[in-house]
Write an enzyme that holds these catalytic residues in place. Structure first.
Site, PDB file in Angstrom:
ATOM      1  N   GLU A   1       0.898  -1.165   0.000  1.00 45.19           N
ATOM      2  CA  GLU A   1       0.000   0.000   0.000  1.00 45.19           C
ATOM      3  C   GLU A   1       0.928   1.203   0.000  1.00 45.19           C
ATOM      4  OE1 GLU A   1      -2.885  -0.342   3.197  1.00 45.19           O
ATOM      5  OE2 GLU A   1      -2.820   1.834   3.205  1.00 45.19           O
TER       6      GLU A   1
ATOM      7  N   CYS B   1      -1.189   8.951   3.767  1.00 35.68           N
ATOM      8  CA  CYS B   1      -1.163   8.449   2.384  1.00 35.68           C
ATOM      9  C   CYS B   1      -2.331   9.045   1.612  1.00 35.68           C
ATOM     10  CB  CYS B   1      -1.316   6.934   2.324  1.00 35.68           C
ATOM     11  SG  CYS B   1      -0.484   6.068   3.621  1.00 35.68           S
TER      12      CYS B   1
END
Ligand SMILES: Cc1cc2nc3c(=O)[nH]c(=O)nc-3n(C[C@H](O)[C@H](O)[C@H](O)COP(=O)(O)OP(=O)(O)OC[C@H]3O[C@@H](n4cnc5c(N)ncnc54)[C@H](O)[C@@H]3O)c2cc1C
Length: 1007
Positions: free
Chosen positions: A756, A790
């Site tokens: 990720e 993120c």
């Protein structure tokens, strides 16, 4: 560290308490004070008269009758009313109108002149709309007519709720109404709320000052203050940070502003009422109110026009009333108290659910609010020395009950208007008040919004929502199928449960929601403060990268046992860990503040996320690890089973050192794997605390080993070592690539990788969006957590038509952010993680600043260093935004509070294509009121998480499974239903049940 913000005296009980006990005590207090049956007899003729002879204009009652908000038409009307007037460009206005009218049928409106007029405008609009989005010149000409007609309809709607566009226009209207109805008073409300910038706040201040000046001209100095007109003000309009966390600033900056208005009003002998806003501002508003009351007592002790609105729907309603009465007595003032039921009910419910609070701060049964209203009314009527009660509302039953209670109160009788007054909103309740006011002894004040129709929208939508609800009196009055008995049914009864699942039970009985904290409540803040004093970030020894073989061997042997533990037992261990973490929330929050520089709000959210991961994966493992029987020919059974893969390497980042760390581990452990956990170098202390907690909950030490050290050595050695069965990694795209190559280069089995990674996350805003909502979403998404998420917003794409205004508002809002020590509750933006990150971001900012290729390149920089302690905080990067010419100019993710802004004026789909072309695909925000557009853009975007009309951070486990595509990661999404499969091997087991010689089952079934 400065804790002054964190330890203030709590004036009121906690808002989050079971409602039944509160209502039960209110009911007891009302015993003997009220005879509902006779109140209802008083109200019946009013209702009958309104039903026989509805208001002859387009009042809320008639409107809702034509277009209930639960219908497609009502919803379309509300959407159009909210958005259409602010759209600057014809193209978008056409698209919005087509979108909303496309789903509604306005042609069947029945009676009501205004409704008919509007219906025909809208019906006309529909007729001319371009079919299926065609845009030939002819249909465009038609479309313009359509939009003009719809605009007209929306303006007509707005006009019903605004008394005038200017204060003088409104006062003229008020005077002509006064000629028709005696005892009518007005409280003018200058439209506008929720300033995002100081410039906006000063603008609202000036409009209040100007209004008071005008009202003062007509006020009678000799008359009792309550008989004069007055003004209603919203504190959120007067300060851009009217929030509990900014308490010190609010007291220092907002109080003097409001005091200026109070002085003006006092001198003119007019009344000034502070409106009630959201629950999380209640304590703060009372503090502001008391500070002002002290000033009034000192400088204008005879002024009887200072007041505030109080909401009966709050679980603390009566406590607030008593508190305000005590302020009146303490300062020897007679205060005005406007009792309302409350206008933000749906917002309060959602907020409590989002924050995972133990209960709701407002009642959840409508009749409980009504009971509370009556209990509060009684308390107000019983304090004539300190309070002038003002009963605001449109419910005939409530009004009749109030009149009855007032007549029973010793000092009051219904004719004595100086003792109390009723209040209604302009454009609402006119029918009922037409009847009530036939009693010449009753005084009524009209709350009268003043301003351009464009500014009315937020107000109007709140009114539509509040009155459109099925439980609303106004709604039921309009619905003749609701009989008189039901309409005037007694609210004096108790429900033992809430009408909604409590926030902890939001996800049903099988998974407890993690519990959060409301940081505006002192009792909830106090444990955090205590933990900050005691929590020590543990020192974690570094692991020698050369020795990875040992832990791998240990992990492998532990895996043999752990994987054979029944899944229900493994799940129970994780649930125990979740419960323990919930109990130790203050400790974990304090560790996050100290080691990862998280602000308190971020810290609480992060601990909650970790708890949710533990519980979610426990449930998921139990769900997916049951064998599945598969169909097949007779004589055999086929079963699909999942089992653990072996030893997993879990490499997690510093930006979520608890949540991502725990999530990865919990997924691997729940499915029976052993884990070698490598935390980020910057945050091993939080990781160690989590590992200890998991061990204490029952995870075997060999099944979970913590290996702290640099990624380039320890991480790399683990990835390259033989004997590992999987890698789960969250971090940069670049490191994910290195890991991927290292795994590919190994001999032996192909090892799965879940990565990720980052993103150049964009938000696309069209010209139907509400600028305030956009600015909130942008500031939170780009700058909260110092941009170190993120999911953080990196690229804002603004429609040309609104870009200047939105950019200016972002600039103003950023100026108001507080940078500093994350341990201080007032801090919005703490430091970035370390010097290396700081240097990198600062270099980028310098580059962007010099490269900016517009002559008038926008640059927004937050002020830094609010207090001296903030100055001592290293690595603070002030939020920064810069305008760039093209989307393609943004080539890399800058992991900090840095935002790029691009303008667009092409088709929005083309903007999405350009965003897709960047190659990342993590999060995307869209802000538009055109529903079909929002859905089409979502479908065209190659992005993992799309957020429409909200911020784009804070994915919740099991609600917004998180993870992207392209350069942003491999999937499956963390916190989603497909995640655990990747940690498992699959096996099908086929048994030939006829092996012993024949198919017994078949033969016996068909014998
Ligand atoms: C003069 C005036 C000034 C006002 N100023 C303010 C203000 O400063 N701040 C503010 O918040 N509001 C303010 N209001 C709005 C006011 O809150 C609403 O108009 C009022 O709640 C509507 O009540 P009602 O008696 O007319 O209708 P009713 O239909 O009897 O009550 C509707 C109200 O019940 C409550 N309710 C609805 N569903 C539920 C449920 N399931 N459980 C519990 N409660 C529920 C909500 O408060 C809803 O608004 C003001 C209203 C007036 C008339």
């Amino acid at each position: 560290m400065e804790f002054s913000q964190m330890s203030r005296q709590q004036r009121l009980p906690d808002p989050y308490r079971p409602e039944a006990a509160i209502v039960s005590s209110y009911l007891k207090g009302l015993e003997g004070a009220l005879d509902w049956a006779s109140a209802s007899v008083l109200a019946q003729p009013w209702v009958q008269a309104v039903r026989d002879n509805p208001p002859p204009f387009w009042a809320m009652e008639s409107l809702l009758k034509e277009y209930p908000i639960s219908s497609a038409e009502g919803l379309a009307l509300m959407r159009l009313a909210e958005a259409l007037l602010r759209v600057p460009d014809a193209e978008t206005a056409i698209a919005l109108t087509a979108d909303q009218l496309g789903r509604a049928d306005f042609a069947t409106a029945s009676d009501g002149a205004m409704a008919r007029l509007s219906a025909s405008a809208i019906a006309l609009s529909k007729k001319f709309l371009p079919e299926g989005g065609q845009s030939s010149i002819m249909s465009k000409l038609g479309a313009h007519t359509v939009v003009a007609a719809t605009l007209r309809a929306v303006q007509l709607l707005g006009r019903q709720f605004v008394l005038g566009q200017t204060i003088n226009e409104a006062m003229k209207e008020a005077n002509s109404s006064r000629k028709q109805v005696a005892n009518l008073r007005f409280s003018y409300d200058m439209l506008g709320e929720g300033a995002r910038t100081d410039a906006d706040a000063l603008h609202y201040l000036a409009s209040y000052e100007n209004a008071i000046k005008s009202i003062a001209v007509t006020a009678d100095a000799a008359r009792a203050c309550e008989q004069n007109d007055g003004i209603s003000i919203k504190l959120s309009a007067l300060h851009p940070r009217y929030e509990d966390a900014q308490h010190a600033r609010v007291m220092a900056e907002l109080v003097p502003r409001v005091w200026g208005l109070c002085k003006q009003a006092a001198v003119a002998n007019i009344n000034l009422t502070i409106d009630a806003e959201e629950v999380d501002r209640l304590e703060l508003s009372l503090e502001v109110f008391e500070a002002l009351a002290a000033l009034v007592a000192e400088h204008h002790p005879n002024w009887r026009g200072f007041g505030l609105a109080l909401q009966a729907y709050q679980t603390r309603a009566l406590d607030v009333i008593e508190h305000v009465i005590s302020i009146g007595r303490k300062y020897k003032l007679r205060l005005m108290c406007r009792l309302v039921k409350g206008a933000y009910w749906d917002f309060e419910i959602k907020r409590a659910q989002e924050l995972g609070l133990p209960h709701y701060p407002v009642f959840t049964h409508k009749h409980h609010t009504d009971v509370s209203y009556l209990a509060c009314a009684q308390a107000l009527l019983n304090a004539p020395d300190a309070i002038y009660p003002q009963f605001a509302g449109h419910n005939a039953g409530t009004i009749a009950a109030i009149l009855q209670m007032a007549s029973r109160t010793k000092t009051t009788d219904v004719g004595a208007t100086s003792q109390f007054e009723l209040q209604r909103l302009h454009g609402m309740g006119e029918g009922i008040y037409r009847e009530v006011m036939k009693n010449p002894g009753i005084a009524c004040r009209v709350y009268a919004p003043v301003g351009a129709h464009r500014d009315l929208l937020a107000y109007l939508v709140r009114r539509l929502l509040e009155n459109g609800a099925n439980s609303s009196f106004v709604h039921q009055l309009a619905d003749e199928s609701v009989g008189m008995d039901l309409l005037l049914t007694s609210p004096l009864r108790l429900e033992s449960e809430t009408s909604l699942p409590l926030p902890p039970l939001l996800y049903g009985p099988d998974r407890l929601n993690s519990q959060g904290l409301d940081l505006t409540v002192e009792n909830m803040r106090a444990p955090l403060l205590a933990a900050l004093k005691t929590a020590q970030v543990p020192v974690v020894p570094e692991f020698d990268a050369k020795s990875v073989a040992g832990p791998i061997t240990t992990g492998a042997s532990s895996y043999q046992k752990w994987s054979k533990v029944p899944v229900a037992e493994r799940a129970a261990v994780l649930r125990r860990a979740a419960d323990a973490m919930q109990q130790q929330m203050p400790h974990f929050c304090a560790l996050l503040v100290k080691e990862a520089f998280k602000t308190w709000g971020d810290a609480v959210s992060e601990v909650r996320e970790a708890i949710d991961f533990l519980r979610y994966y426990a449930n998921e493992a139990e769900r997916i690890m049951q064998p599945i029987s598969l169909p097949g020919p007779t004589g055999e059974t086929n079963e699909l089973r999942l089992s653990a893969r072996g030893v997993w390497v879990c490499i997690s980042p510093w930006n979520f050192p608890l949540a991502i760390f725990t999530g990865q581990i919990a997924a691997a452990l729940a499915t029976g794997n052993a884990v070698l956990a490598k935390p980020a170098e910057q945050t091993p202390g939080v990781a160690l605390a989590a590992v200890k907690l998991l061990h204490a909950a029952g995870v075997p030490e060999g099944a979970l080993q913590l290996l702290h050290g640099p990624g380039e050595t320890v991480g790399a050695a683990l990835v390259a070592a033989p004997g590992i069965s999987g890698v789960v990694f969250t971090g940069s795209t670049q490191v994910a690539r290195i890991i991927n190559r290292a795994l590919a280069a190994k001999d032996g089995p192909i090892v799965p990788l879940i990565a990720e990674t980052g993103g150049i996350n964009a938000m696309l805003v069209d010209s139907t969006a509400l600028p305030e909502q956009v600015v909130d979403a942008v500031v939170q998404s780009a700058f909260r957590s110092a941009g170190q998420r993120c999911s953080a917003l990196r690229l804002l794409c603004l429609h040309e038509g609104i870009a200047d205004a939105v950019i200016a508002m972002i600039g103003g809002a950023v100026q108001e952010l507080v940078l500093g020590d994350p341990a201080d509750l007032a801090t919005d933006v703490g430091p970035v993680i370390d010097r290396e990150a700081f240097n990198g971001i600062v270099q980028h900012v310098a580059r962007l600043s010099s490269q900016s290729n517009r002559p008038s390149a926008l640059e927004i920089r937050a002020k830094i260093a609010i207090n001296s302690e903030a100055n001592q905080m290293p690595n603070l990067v002030p939020p920064f935004a810069v305008e760039v010419a093209r989307i393609a100019d943004v080539t890399q993710e800058i992991f900090g509070p840095v935002l790029h802004i691009v303008r667009w004026n092409s088709a929005p789909e083309a903007v999405i294509d350009q965003i897709n072309a960047l190659g990342y695909g993590l999060t995307l925000g869209t802000q538009t009121r055109i529903d079909t557009r929002a859905q089409a853009l979502a479908a065209g975007a190659h992005v993992g998480n799309i957020y429409i009309n909200r911020n784009m951070i804070g994915a919740v486990v099991g609600v917004q499974p998180f993870g992207g595509e392209g350069l942003s990661g491999t999937g499956p999404k963390a916190g989603g239903p497909h995640y655990l499969y990747r940690f498992c091997s699959e096996q099908t087991v086929t048994v030939n049940t006829t092996a012993a010689g024949g198919n017994v089952a078949l033969l016996s079934a068909h014998a």
